[in-house]
Enzyme design. Structure first.
Site, PDB file in Angstrom:
ATOM      1  N   THR A 156       0.800  -1.224   0.000  1.00 61.32           N
ATOM      2  CA  THR A 156       0.000   0.000   0.000  1.00 61.32           C
ATOM      3  C   THR A 156       0.832   1.273   0.000  1.00 61.32           C
ATOM      4  O   THR A 156       0.412   2.269  -0.572  1.00 61.32           O
ATOM      5  CB  THR A 156      -0.974   0.022   1.188  1.00 61.32           C
ATOM      6  OG1 THR A 156      -0.236  -0.116   2.398  1.00 61.32           O
ATOM      7  CG2 THR A 156      -2.000  -1.085   1.086  1.00 61.32           C
ATOM      8  N   CYS A 157       1.983   1.258   0.640  1.00 61.57           N
ATOM      9  CA  CYS A 157       2.823   2.472   0.703  1.00 61.57           C
ATOM     10  C   CYS A 157       3.314   2.880  -0.682  1.00 61.57           C
ATOM     11  O   CYS A 157       3.487   4.053  -0.958  1.00 61.57           O
ATOM     12  CB  CYS A 157       4.031   2.258   1.598  1.00 61.57           C
ATOM     13  SG  CYS A 157       3.645   1.647   3.221  1.00 61.57           S
ATOM     14  N   SER A 158       3.569   1.890  -1.517  1.00 58.52           N
ATOM     15  CA  SER A 158       4.162   2.145  -2.832  1.00 58.52           C
ATOM     16  C   SER A 158       3.177   1.969  -3.973  1.00 58.52           C
ATOM     17  O   SER A 158       3.552   2.117  -5.134  1.00 58.52           O
ATOM     18  CB  SER A 158       5.328   1.187  -3.063  1.00 58.52           C
ATOM     19  OG  SER A 158       6.254   1.267  -2.016  1.00 58.52           O
TER      20      SER A 158
END
Length: 142
Positions: free
Chosen positions: A133-135
Site C-alpha cells: 500500500t505504501c508504494s
C-alpha cells in the site's frame, strides 16, 4: 416539551463534547496551524485531507506501470477484463486494497499511478495477490 428537547439536543451535540473537542482542536492546530488551511476553499480542503471522490478508471488503467510483465501478457489482459466488468463499489474496494483508501490521494488525478508486478513465485497457484500500500504496488501472480 419543545424547550426540553432543544436543550437536551444542545447538551448532547454541543455542551457534552465541548471540552474534548477543544482539547482535540488545540492538538490539531499545533500540527496543522489554521493559517495554513485558510488558503483552501472547503471543497479543496476536503480533497487535500480525504482525497478525490471522482474516479477516471480508464485513466488509472492508462497510468499503470508493469514490472516483470508486459501489457500484452495474458495475466494482465485477464486482470483488466475482470476489472472493467466490476461495479463501481468493487472498484473502490480494489483501490482500498491497493492503497489503503477508497479515494485517490490529493493532487492531480492524471498523476496517480500504481504498478502491477509479477512476484515470480515458484508456485503462483497457491498464493493470492498482495498489495504494497505504501508504494501502490499490486503483486499479481501469473
Amino acid at each position: 416539551r419543545k424547550e426540553f428537547v432543544d436543550l437536551y439536543v444542545n447538551y448532547i451535540f454541543n455542551e457534552s463534547i465541548r471540552k474534548p473537542f477543544e482539547d482535540f482542536m488545540q492538538g490539531f492546530l499545533r500540527g496543522c496551524p489554521a493559517r495554513s488551511w485558510k488558503m483552501f476553499l472547503p471543497v479543496e480542503l476536503q480533497v487535500v485531507l480525504l482525497g478525490h471522490t471522482k474516479y477516471d478508471w480508464h485513466l488509472l488503467e492508462k497510468n499503470v506501470t508493469y514490472r516483470h510483465y508486459k501489457k500484452s501478457h495474458q495475466t494482465i489482459k485477464n486482470f483488466w477484463a475482470v476489472f472493467r466488468k466490476l461495479p463501481e463499489e468493487k472498484k473502490k474496494l480494489f483501490l482500498a486494497f491497493l492503497s489503503g483508501s477508497d479515494r485517490i490521494p490529493a493532487g492531480e488525478l492524471e498523476y496517480f499511478k500504481f504498478s502491477i508486478e509479477d512476484p515470480k513465485w515458484e508456485n503462483p497457484d497457491n498464493l493470492y495477490p498482495l498489495a504494497v500500500t505504501c508504494s501502490y504496488i499490486l503483486l499479481l501472480p501469473r
